[in-house]
Enzyme design. Structure first.
Site, PDB file in Angstrom:
ATOM      1  N   TYR A 116       0.819  -1.218   0.000  1.00 29.15           N
ATOM      2  CA  TYR A 116       0.000   0.000   0.000  1.00 29.15           C
ATOM      3  C   TYR A 116       0.851   1.265   0.000  1.00 29.15           C
ATOM      4  O   TYR A 116       0.332   2.359  -0.214  1.00 29.15           O
ATOM      5  CB  TYR A 116      -0.938   0.032   1.211  1.00 29.15           C
ATOM      6  CG  TYR A 116      -1.955  -1.088   1.240  1.00 29.15           C
ATOM      7  CD1 TYR A 116      -2.098  -1.960   0.166  1.00 29.15           C
ATOM      8  CD2 TYR A 116      -2.769  -1.283   2.337  1.00 29.15           C
ATOM      9  CE1 TYR A 116      -3.013  -2.990   0.193  1.00 29.15           C
ATOM     10  CE2 TYR A 116      -3.701  -2.307   2.374  1.00 29.15           C
ATOM     11  CZ  TYR A 116      -3.811  -3.167   1.299  1.00 29.15           C
ATOM     12  OH  TYR A 116      -4.729  -4.184   1.336  1.00 29.15           O
ATOM     13  N   LYS A 150       4.116 -15.592   2.376  1.00 31.33           N
ATOM     14  CA  LYS A 150       4.031 -16.335   1.112  1.00 31.33           C
ATOM     15  C   LYS A 150       5.480 -16.603   0.694  1.00 31.33           C
ATOM     16  O   LYS A 150       5.934 -16.203  -0.388  1.00 31.33           O
ATOM     17  CB  LYS A 150       3.249 -15.486   0.092  1.00 31.33           C
ATOM     18  CG  LYS A 150       2.873 -16.194  -1.176  1.00 31.33           C
ATOM     19  CD  LYS A 150       1.765 -17.218  -1.017  1.00 31.33           C
ATOM     20  CE  LYS A 150       1.503 -17.926  -2.326  1.00 31.33           C
ATOM     21  NZ  LYS A 150       0.678 -19.129  -2.172  1.00 31.33           N
ATOM     22  N   ASP A 174      -2.333 -18.549   1.999  1.00 35.09           N
ATOM     23  CA  ASP A 174      -3.488 -19.266   1.450  1.00 35.09           C
ATOM     24  C   ASP A 174      -3.958 -20.345   2.423  1.00 35.09           C
ATOM     25  O   ASP A 174      -5.163 -20.535   2.643  1.00 35.09           O
ATOM     26  CB  ASP A 174      -3.178 -19.849   0.051  1.00 35.09           C
ATOM     27  CG  ASP A 174      -1.763 -20.381  -0.087  1.00 35.09           C
ATOM     28  OD1 ASP A 174      -0.936 -20.124   0.819  1.00 35.09           O
ATOM     29  OD2 ASP A 174      -1.465 -21.056  -1.087  1.00 35.09           O
ATOM     30  N   ASP A 197      -4.841  -7.182   6.037  1.00 36.44           N
ATOM     31  CA  ASP A 197      -6.077  -6.497   5.658  1.00 36.44           C
ATOM     32  C   ASP A 197      -7.156  -7.524   5.313  1.00 36.44           C
ATOM     33  O   ASP A 197      -8.296  -7.465   5.801  1.00 36.44           O
ATOM     34  CB  ASP A 197      -5.770  -5.601   4.439  1.00 36.44           C
ATOM     35  CG  ASP A 197      -6.895  -4.640   4.125  1.00 36.44           C
ATOM     36  OD1 ASP A 197      -7.892  -4.625   4.863  1.00 36.44           O
ATOM     37  OD2 ASP A 197      -6.779  -3.907   3.127  1.00 36.44           O
ATOM     38  N   ASP A 253     -10.462  -9.175   8.000  1.00 36.80           N
ATOM     39  CA  ASP A 253     -11.894  -9.144   7.695  1.00 36.80           C
ATOM     40  C   ASP A 253     -12.490 -10.549   7.711  1.00 36.80           C
ATOM     41  O   ASP A 253     -13.621 -10.750   8.161  1.00 36.80           O
ATOM     42  CB  ASP A 253     -12.149  -8.488   6.327  1.00 36.80           C
ATOM     43  CG  ASP A 253     -12.361  -6.991   6.467  1.00 36.80           C
ATOM     44  OD1 ASP A 253     -11.834  -6.414   7.438  1.00 36.80           O
ATOM     45  OD2 ASP A 253     -13.041  -6.396   5.610  1.00 36.80           O
TER      46      ASP A 253
END
Ligand code: NAD
Length: 357
Positions: A142, A192, A224, A248, A252
């Site tokens: 970001y 990852k 994942d 992020d 959620d």
């Protein structure tokens, strides 16, 4: 008698209603345990744009920097959706994150047993879930440069940059290990590393930090797999540390385990003195001013403040137990579905928590 300065930033929409209830809960804790909480209230978001011409003023930021902790309601709403993007209400959040150097976002995901039926997962899968998700807040995809779009011979290309320094990883992961020490002593680091160079560095640094905490168990999990495990067997997690983008998305996903957005508190911590506490939901303009908002996420954010910023564990637990008790007695705000439950408004829910305290 311990004294604490708290900056209150109610913001917009339901913000003032829910922050009022959290303040009452803090005052009740203050008088029961003999602490002095001094509150100063400042305008942020749309309310500050209307009165002061920008979403957060330098004076407000300086006051927050000088406080022992900051409690935020929420900012934004349709009234300010079309104004100059440079002064949108959300800019207040970025200003606070930057001004307070907040690099770690903590989201506890705890399922109150009375609310287990509200989860989209089966009650036996959800039983005992108590996760602390620690997300890096100021680095990664970001913020990385270059970030651009350019024409190519056949069309267009867009570029975002994922970059992390060892210092950014170290300070975040160390926070996670420190938190795990006061919990079940397990850290899951999510990356990852089979593909990304930043994740390989993340793993190396995490291993080094783990050596400083021999009493805390470390496991690495690919993002994942983590996304799958969160819905398969969420009770296996204690503290989860991860970078900005993964955090992020996973936060959620984890939030949904509890069934309602109105229940989830959060904390953002930095290198400086003041940390910021806020519910994860927004300003809910659709129900603002109607005494319908669920104040529990904000009240639970105040409990996080007591525990993390002021080291008042007993007082923090007392608020959490009071919330548990009120829910177990069958009281709900309208956002929490429940058979045979009594629906109450914001003010009444706040009062019930005070009585249970
Ligand atoms: P929202 O979280 O405000 O609302 C989503 C839905 O959840 C709405 O139906 C709302 O009524 C309900 N809801 C949210 N909090 C609730 C509570 N405490 N009790 C009962 N119901 C609740 O998200 P949105 O509608 O996407 O955004 C509304 C505004 O809030 C926008 O301007 C957005 O930019 C802003 N926002 C601010 C923050 C923040 O300040 N940190 C975070 C997210 C969104």
């Amino acid at each position: 008698m311990a004294e604490f300065e708290i900056a209150l930033l109610p913001g917009d929409g339901i913000g003032p209603e829910i922050v009022r209830q959290a303040k009452l809960a803090l005052e009740a804790v203050g008088s029961k345990w003999g602490h002095s909480f001094r509150f100063s209230t400042y305008l942020v978001g749309g309310a500050a744009i209307d009165e002061l011409g920008k979403p957060i003023t330098d004076e407000t930021l300086a006051a927050c920097q000088g406080a022992d902790a900051v409690l935020l309601g929420a900012v934004g709403g349709p009234k300010w959706d079309r104004i100059d993007p440079a002064i949108r209400p959300e800019k207040a959040l970025f200003g606070l994150r930057k001004g307070l150097g907040l690099f770690a976002n903590l989201r506890p995901v705890k399922v109150f047993s009375a609310l287990a039926p509200a989860s989209s997962l089966k009650p036996d899968v959800i039983a005992g879930v108590d996760i602390m998700l620690v997300r890096e807040l100021t680095g990664g995809l970001y913020f990385g440069e270059p970030r651009l779009r350019r024409k190519t011979q056949t069309g267009q290309e867009a570029v975002d940059t994922l970059s992390y320094t060892s210092e950014e990883i170290l300070r975040l992961v160390r926070r996670g290990f420190e938190l795990a020490r006061g919990r079940k002593k397990k850290v899951t680091s999510v990356d990852k590393a089979n593909v990304l160079a930043t994740s390989q560095l993340w793993r190396e640094i995490t291993e080094k930090v783990a050596a400083e905490f021999p009493d805390v168990a470390l496991e690495h999990l690919l993002v994942d797999n983590c996304a799958m495990q969160l819905v398969r067997r969420p009770s296996q997690f204690d503290v989860v540390v991860t970078e900005n983008l993964f955090g992020d998305i996973l936060s959620d996903e984890a939030a949904m385990l509890t069934g309602s957005i109105g229940m989830l508190p959060s904390a953002s911590l930095g290198a400086g003195k003041a940390a910021m506490y806020e519910p994860i939901h927004g300003s809910a303009p659709d129900i603002a001013g109607q005494d319908k908002a669920n104040p529990l996420a904000t009240i639970l954010s105040a409990a996080m403040m007591l525990r993390i910023s002021f080291a008042l564990e007993e007082e923090a637990s007392a608020i959490e137990q009071a919330v548990e008790k009120v829910l177990a007695a069958g009281y709900r705000t309208a956002d929490l579905y429940g058979e045979n439950c009594q629906i109450v408004g914001t003010t009444k829910m706040g009062q019930l928590v005070l009585e249970a305290l």
